[in-house]
Design a protein around this motif. Structure first.
Motif, PDB file in Angstrom:
ATOM      1  N   LEU A 105       0.847  -1.185   0.000  1.00 31.25           N
ATOM      2  CA  LEU A 105       0.000   0.000   0.000  1.00 31.25           C
ATOM      3  C   LEU A 105       0.886   1.239   0.000  1.00 31.25           C
ATOM      4  O   LEU A 105       1.797   1.350   0.819  1.00 31.25           O
ATOM      5  N   PRO A 106       0.643   2.190  -0.911  1.00 29.03           N
ATOM      6  CA  PRO A 106       1.478   3.388  -0.955  1.00 29.03           C
ATOM      7  C   PRO A 106       1.254   4.263   0.285  1.00 29.03           C
ATOM      8  O   PRO A 106       0.121   4.491   0.696  1.00 29.03           O
ATOM      9  N   ILE A 107       2.355   4.719   0.863  1.00 32.50           N
ATOM     10  CA  ILE A 107       2.279   5.582   2.032  1.00 32.50           C
ATOM     11  C   ILE A 107       3.122   6.833   1.813  1.00 32.50           C
ATOM     12  O   ILE A 107       3.994   6.872   0.952  1.00 32.50           O
ATOM     13  N   CYS A 108       2.843   7.837   2.606  1.00 32.20           N
ATOM     14  CA  CYS A 108       3.657   9.050   2.669  1.00 32.20           C
ATOM     15  C   CYS A 108       4.234   9.091   4.072  1.00 32.20           C
ATOM     16  O   CYS A 108       3.492   9.056   5.055  1.00 32.20           O
ATOM     17  N   SER A 109       5.552   9.142   4.175  1.00 31.59           N
ATOM     18  CA  SER A 109       6.176   9.197   5.495  1.00 31.59           C
ATOM     19  C   SER A 109       6.462  10.627   5.928  1.00 31.59           C
ATOM     20  O   SER A 109       6.541  10.916   7.116  1.00 31.59           O
ATOM     21  N   LYS A 110       6.602  11.536   4.963  1.00 31.47           N
ATOM     22  CA  LYS A 110       6.811  12.944   5.303  1.00 31.47           C
ATOM     23  C   LYS A 110       6.378  13.811   4.136  1.00 31.47           C
ATOM     24  O   LYS A 110       6.700  13.532   2.989  1.00 31.47           O
ATOM     25  N   LEU A 111       5.630  14.847   4.456  1.00 27.96           N
ATOM     26  CA  LEU A 111       5.219  15.842   3.473  1.00 27.96           C
ATOM     27  C   LEU A 111       5.557  17.193   4.073  1.00 27.96           C
ATOM     28  O   LEU A 111       5.028  17.552   5.137  1.00 27.96           O
ATOM     29  N   GLN A 112       6.477  17.905   3.434  1.00 23.83           N
ATOM     30  CA  GLN A 112       6.899  19.188   3.982  1.00 23.83           C
ATOM     31  C   GLN A 112       7.329  20.144   2.877  1.00 23.83           C
ATOM     32  O   GLN A 112       7.641  19.712   1.772  1.00 23.83           O
ATOM     33  N   ILE A 113       7.331  21.414   3.219  1.00 25.39           N
ATOM     34  CA  ILE A 113       7.880  22.430   2.333  1.00 25.39           C
ATOM     35  C   ILE A 113       9.098  23.004   3.036  1.00 25.39           C
ATOM     36  O   ILE A 113       9.029  23.380   4.213  1.00 25.39           O
ATOM     37  N   ILE A 114      10.194  23.040   2.317  1.00 24.12           N
ATOM     38  CA  ILE A 114      11.413  23.655   2.839  1.00 24.12           C
ATOM     39  C   ILE A 114      11.538  25.020   2.182  1.00 24.12           C
ATOM     40  O   ILE A 114      11.637  25.129   0.959  1.00 24.12           O
ATOM     41  N   VAL A 115      11.507  26.054   3.016  1.00 31.03           N
ATOM     42  CA  VAL A 115      11.563  27.432   2.534  1.00 31.03           C
ATOM     43  C   VAL A 115      12.935  27.995   2.873  1.00 31.03           C
ATOM     44  O   VAL A 115      13.368  27.947   4.029  1.00 31.03           O
ATOM     45  N   THR A 116      13.614  28.533   1.868  1.00 34.38           N
ATOM     46  CA  THR A 116      14.906  29.181   2.078  1.00 34.38           C
ATOM     47  C   THR A 116      14.664  30.687   2.162  1.00 34.38           C
ATOM     48  O   THR A 116      14.002  31.266   1.299  1.00 34.38           O
ATOM     49  N   VAL A 117      15.209  31.292   3.230  1.00 33.55           N
ATOM     50  CA  VAL A 117      15.032  32.730   3.462  1.00 33.55           C
ATOM     51  C   VAL A 117      16.412  33.384   3.614  1.00 33.55           C
ATOM     52  O   VAL A 117      17.437  32.705   3.732  1.00 33.55           O
ATOM     53  N   THR A 118      16.442  34.712   3.636  1.00 33.16           N
ATOM     54  CA  THR A 118      17.705  35.444   3.688  1.00 33.16           C
ATOM     55  C   THR A 118      18.276  35.584   5.094  1.00 33.16           C
ATOM     56  O   THR A 118      19.335  36.173   5.260  1.00 33.16           O
ATOM     57  N   ASP A 119      17.659  35.022   6.097  1.00 32.90           N
ATOM     58  CA  ASP A 119      18.143  35.080   7.474  1.00 32.90           C
ATOM     59  C   ASP A 119      19.380  34.188   7.621  1.00 32.90           C
ATOM     60  O   ASP A 119      19.296  32.970   7.493  1.00 32.90           O
ATOM     61  N   LEU A 120      20.548  34.778   7.897  1.00 32.98           N
ATOM     62  CA  LEU A 120      21.784  34.011   7.990  1.00 32.98           C
ATOM     63  C   LEU A 120      21.831  33.116   9.224  1.00 32.98           C
ATOM     64  O   LEU A 120      22.505  32.095   9.229  1.00 32.98           O
ATOM     65  N   LYS A 121      21.116  33.470  10.283  1.00 36.27           N
ATOM     66  CA  LYS A 121      21.096  32.649  11.499  1.00 36.27           C
ATOM     67  C   LYS A 121      20.201  31.426  11.338  1.00 36.27           C
ATOM     68  O   LYS A 121      20.457  30.377  11.911  1.00 36.27           O
ATOM     69  N   SER A 122      19.141  31.580  10.600  1.00 40.61           N
ATOM     70  CA  SER A 122      18.199  30.486  10.397  1.00 40.61           C
ATOM     71  C   SER A 122      17.683  30.549   8.953  1.00 40.61           C
ATOM     72  O   SER A 122      16.571  31.027   8.701  1.00 40.61           O
ATOM     73  N   PRO A 123      18.501  30.060   7.996  1.00 34.11           N
ATOM     74  CA  PRO A 123      18.153  30.233   6.575  1.00 34.11           C
ATOM     75  C   PRO A 123      17.095  29.276   6.034  1.00 34.11           C
ATOM     76  O   PRO A 123      16.664  29.422   4.897  1.00 34.11           O
ATOM     77  N   VAL A 124      16.697  28.290   6.839  1.00 39.74           N
ATOM     78  CA  VAL A 124      15.727  27.305   6.358  1.00 39.74           C
ATOM     79  C   VAL A 124      14.547  27.240   7.318  1.00 39.74           C
ATOM     80  O   VAL A 124      14.715  27.164   8.530  1.00 39.74           O
ATOM     81  N   VAL A 125      13.342  27.258   6.749  1.00 39.64           N
ATOM     82  CA  VAL A 125      12.118  27.093   7.521  1.00 39.64           C
ATOM     83  C   VAL A 125      11.419  25.846   6.986  1.00 39.64           C
ATOM     84  O   VAL A 125      11.165  25.748   5.785  1.00 39.64           O
ATOM     85  N   ASN A 126      11.153  24.887   7.871  1.00 41.23           N
ATOM     86  CA  ASN A 126      10.451  23.656   7.475  1.00 41.23           C
ATOM     87  C   ASN A 126       8.976  23.786   7.840  1.00 41.23           C
ATOM     88  O   ASN A 126       8.651  24.018   9.002  1.00 41.23           O
ATOM     89  N   LEU A 127       8.135  23.622   6.860  1.00 34.93           N
ATOM     90  CA  LEU A 127       6.688  23.602   7.078  1.00 34.93           C
ATOM     91  C   LEU A 127       6.239  22.152   6.915  1.00 34.93           C
ATOM     92  O   LEU A 127       6.182  21.640   5.798  1.00 34.93           O
TER      93      LEU A 127
END
Length: 134
Positions: free
Chosen positions: A74-96
């Motif tokens: 049976l097909p499953i999804c183990s993770k569905l997310q959006i990775i957003v890259t932003v200009t913040d040098l301290k935290s350049p990636v936001v995971n939704l």
């Protein structure tokens, strides 16, 4: 606003949709009933009732139950997310994260999460495109 923090549209650089898929292997064991012909009963039935008795006696053997394994995936999804890259040098990636754990792809939960993720993705892509044009 992403994950509780407000970003200017110009600070959003890129976004990627991650849909980690797999298959869950399910094995079921089912009983299959079969009649085992009996030679002894056919002889007794034939001696008492003739040819018709031999046939009936032969097929009236005991039921034998065989176990049969059926494997499906049976097909499953183990993770569905959006990775957003932003200009913040301290935290350049936001995971939704929309799904974090195994969810069947034919379920309402998956369909709703996927629909939400694609709407957010389209919005982010529109913002990124608008920033490039200006």
């Amino acid at each position: 606003k992403l994950r509780g923090r407000v970003y200017d549209f110009k600070d959003i650089i890129n976004c990627d949709l991650i849909n980690e898929s797999g298959e869950e292997i399910v094995t079921e064991t089912k009983g299959v009933n079969k009649r085992k012909p009996s030679l002894g009963k056919a002889l007794v039935g034939g001696a008492i009732f003739g040819p018709a008795g031999a046939i009936i006696g032969g097929i009236s053997g005991k039921k034998k139950v065989n176990q049969k394994s059926v494997t499906t995936s049976l097909p499953i999804c183990s993770k569905l997310q959006i990775i957003v890259t932003v200009t913040d040098l301290k935290s350049p990636v936001v995971n939704l994260i929309f799904i974090n754990g195994n969810v069947y792809k034919n379920s309402n939960e998956y369909n709703e999460a996927f629909e939400s993720a694609t709407k957010v993705m389209a919005t982010l892509q529109g913002i990124i495109h608008k920033n490039k044009v200006v």
